[in-house]
Design an enzyme around this catalytic site. Structure first.
Site, PDB file in Angstrom:
ATOM      1  N   THR A  28       2.231  10.110   0.124  1.00  0.00           N
ATOM      2  CA  THR A  28       3.128   8.954   0.160  1.00  0.00           C
ATOM      3  C   THR A  28       3.829   8.722  -1.173  1.00  0.00           C
ATOM      4  OG1 THR A  28       1.340   7.482  -0.521  1.00  0.00           O
ATOM      5  CG2 THR A  28       1.662   7.767   1.842  1.00  0.00           C
ATOM      6  N   CYS A  32      -2.399   2.803  -5.799  1.00  0.00           N
ATOM      7  CA  CYS A  32      -2.989   1.527  -5.425  1.00  0.00           C
ATOM      8  C   CYS A  32      -4.172   1.177  -6.313  1.00  0.00           C
ATOM      9  CB  CYS A  32      -3.521   1.588  -3.987  1.00  0.00           C
ATOM     10  SG  CYS A  32      -2.236   1.653  -2.734  1.00  0.00           S
ATOM     11  N   CYS A  36      -7.193  -2.108  -2.459  1.00  0.00           N
ATOM     12  CA  CYS A  36      -6.017  -2.263  -1.589  1.00  0.00           C
ATOM     13  C   CYS A  36      -6.406  -2.213  -0.114  1.00  0.00           C
ATOM     14  CB  CYS A  36      -4.991  -1.159  -1.866  1.00  0.00           C
ATOM     15  SG  CYS A  36      -3.512  -1.330  -0.841  1.00  0.00           S
ATOM     16  N   ARG A  39      -4.555   1.618   4.629  1.00  0.00           N
ATOM     17  CA  ARG A  39      -5.409   2.603   5.266  1.00  0.00           C
ATOM     18  C   ARG A  39      -5.929   3.611   4.222  1.00  0.00           C
ATOM     19  NH1 ARG A  39      -4.511   7.145   8.574  1.00  0.00           N
ATOM     20  NH2 ARG A  39      -2.393   7.255   7.784  1.00  0.00           N
ATOM     21  N   ARG A  61       4.770   5.648  -7.388  1.00  0.00           N
ATOM     22  CA  ARG A  61       5.286   4.283  -7.406  1.00  0.00           C
ATOM     23  C   ARG A  61       4.174   3.294  -7.067  1.00  0.00           C
ATOM     24  NH1 ARG A  61       8.210   4.152  -3.094  1.00  0.00           N
ATOM     25  NH2 ARG A  61       7.761   6.324  -2.625  1.00  0.00           N
ATOM     26  N   CYS A  63       2.164   0.361  -5.341  1.00  0.00           N
ATOM     27  CA  CYS A  63       2.084  -0.163  -3.981  1.00  0.00           C
ATOM     28  C   CYS A  63       2.591  -1.599  -3.954  1.00  0.00           C
ATOM     29  CB  CYS A  63       0.628  -0.100  -3.521  1.00  0.00           C
ATOM     30  SG  CYS A  63       0.289  -0.967  -1.993  1.00  0.00           S
ATOM     31  N   CYS A  66      -0.611  -4.175  -2.965  1.00  0.00           N
ATOM     32  CA  CYS A  66      -1.721  -4.572  -3.856  1.00  0.00           C
ATOM     33  C   CYS A  66      -1.289  -4.744  -5.316  1.00  0.00           C
ATOM     34  CB  CYS A  66      -2.868  -3.574  -3.761  1.00  0.00           C
ATOM     35  SG  CYS A  66      -2.471  -1.928  -4.411  1.00  0.00           S
TER      36      CYS A  66
HETATM   37 ZN   LIG Z   1      -1.986  -0.724  -2.359  1.00  0.00          ZN
END
Ligand SMILES: [Zn+2]
Length: 338
Positions: A28, A32, A36, A39, A61, A63, A66
Site C-alpha cells: 500500500t 502506521c 492502528c 486490517r 506515506r 496513514c 492513525c
Molecule cells: Zn494506520
C-alpha cells in the site's frame, strides 16, 4: 526490540508501543503506528522503522487513520532524532551538540547523522527515478521520435547511465568497501555517478585485487568516510529480505547488447525467474540465447542487476559469475521471503 516483538505488538494493536516504532506496508505504500485499527497486513509485506521520518525517507506515506507521525512515545532521544532528521531532509544542519546527537542517532537509527544524510540522498534519487518512469510515456509523446533518443532516455530512467569513464577508468575516482554477508564477502564500488561494481567472493583481498585490476588507470581507494553507506544499506536490506527492491543508480560500461539484456534483467520481479531464452525473446532477439547467457556472465554489479534470476530452460539453475552455490542461496532466499 526485535522484529518478532514488534510484529507481536502490531498483531495485538498494542497502544503502549505507539511512538516506539512504526510499520510500513509495501503493497500500500503506507506506514502506521502499532495500534492502528486498519486490517493487519501480511508479515512479508511489512518493514519496521524506529521513527516516522525513516519510513518517509523510503517513500512511505503516513496513514490518514492513525496519524503515526503524531505519536512521540516516551523516549526523549526519539524527539531529538526526529527533529534532526527533519533538519537534514530540509538541507539544514541539525541543532544541538553534534556529539550527543551522533550518539542518540546511532542508538535509535543504528547509523550516524552523516550516513543518514547520504542514505537520504539515495532514497531521494530512487524516488526521482520512479517519478521519471511514470512520466516517460509523456516524454515519448513530446517528440522523442528517434528510437535512439528514446532508448537513451530509458537508460537514464533506470539509473543506468552510460559509464563516463574509459576502459581502465583513467582519471576516475572510485571508492569501495568490503563487508561480510551471509553470501560471503561482498565488495561495493562506486564512482560519483553510481555503483560501478558489486562483487561476491570468499576473500576481501582477492575482490579488491580484482577491482584494482579492472580499473588499473583509476584512483581506487577504500571508503573511509561512509560515502557508500546508503548503497551498502540498500544491499544489506535486500539480502536480509526487508527491502526487496534494489534500485540503485549504476555507472557501468556496456555494449548496446549488454545494456539491453541488463535492462531486461532489472525488470524481473523479486522472487521470480526467467530462462535465458525468455530474456532473449523479451529483447526481441529470440535467437540470441547464448549471447544473453554471456551478458549475464559478465554482469559487473551482482544483485543490483539480478542476473541470478535467469536460469536454464531445462530446470537447471545454470551458471553464476559469483558461484552456483550463491545463485542457489539467493533464489531460495527470495522464494522464502515472498
Ligand atoms: Zn494506520
Amino acid at each position: 526490540m526485535s522484529p518478532t516483538e514488534r510484529w507481536k505488538a502490531v498483531m495485538a494493536r498494542d497502544r503502549r508501543f505507539d511512538g516506539a516504532f512504526v510499520y510500513a506496508v509495501r503493497s500500500t505504500g503506507i506506514y502506521c503506528r502499532p495500534s492502528c485499527a486498519s486490517r493487519r497486513p501480511r508479515r512479508t509485506q511489512v518493514t519496521f522503522f524506529p521513527i516516522p521520518e525513516a519510513a518517509e525517507r523510503e517513500g512511505f506515506r503516513a496513514c490518514r487513520r492513525c496519524h503515526p507521525a503524531d505519536a512521540n512515545g516516551t523516549d526523549p532521544g526519539v524527539t531529538l532524532v526526529r527533529e534532526a532528521c527533519r533538519a537534514i531532509a530540509a538541507g539544514q544542519t541539525p541543532p544541538g551538540d553534534p556529539r550527543r546527537l551522533a550518539r542518540v542517532f546511532k542508538r535509535i537509527l543504528g547509523i550516524t547523522p552523516r550516513a543518514y544524510g547520504q542514505a537520504q540522498r539515495v532514497a531521494h534519487f530512487k524516488q526521482e527515478l520512479k517519478r521519471r518512469k511514470q512520466v516517460s510515456p509523456a516524454l515519448y509523446e513530446a517528440g522523442y521520435s528517434s528510437t535512439s533518443r528514446v532508448y537513451e532516455r530509458t537508460h537514464e530512467e533506470l539509473g543506468m547511465t552510460p559509464a563516463t569513464y574509459a576502459r581502465g577508468g583513467a582519471g576516475v575516482e572510485i571508492v569501495f568497501v568490503t563487508l561480510s554477508t551471509p553470501l560471503g564477502r561482498l565488495l561495493v564500488a562506486a564512482t560519483a555517478r553510481g555503483v560501478c561494481r558489486v562483487m561476491l567472493g570468499d576473500s576481501a583481498a582477492k575482490l579488491e585485487a580484482d577491482l584494482r585490476g579492472e580499473f588499473d588507470a583509476a584512483h581506487v581507494r577504500e571508503d573511509q568516510s561512509g560515502k557508500l553507506e546508503g548503497y551498502v544499506e540498500a544491499i544489506l536490506s535486500y539480502l536480509d529480505g526487508t527491502e526487496p527492491h534494489l534500485d540503485l543508480p549504476l555507472d557501468i560500461r556496456a555494449t548496446a547488447f549488454q545494456r539491453r539484456v541488463w535492462q531486461e534483467l532489472r525488470q524481473i520481479p523479486f522472487g521470480e525467474t526467467r530462462t535465458y531464452a525468455e530474456v532473449a525473446k523479451a529483447i526481441g532477439q529470440p535467437q540470441a540465447t547464448r549471447a544473453v547467457a554471456r551478458a549475464c556472465a559478465t554482469n559487473p554489479t551482482a544483485l543490483v542487476i539480478p542476473c541470478h534470476r535467469v536460469v536454464r530452460g531445462d530446470g537447471e539453475l545454470g551458471g553464476y559469475r559469483w558461484g552456483a552455490e550463491r545463485k542457489k542461496a539467493l533464489l531460495e532466499k527470495e522464494r522464502d521471503v515472498e
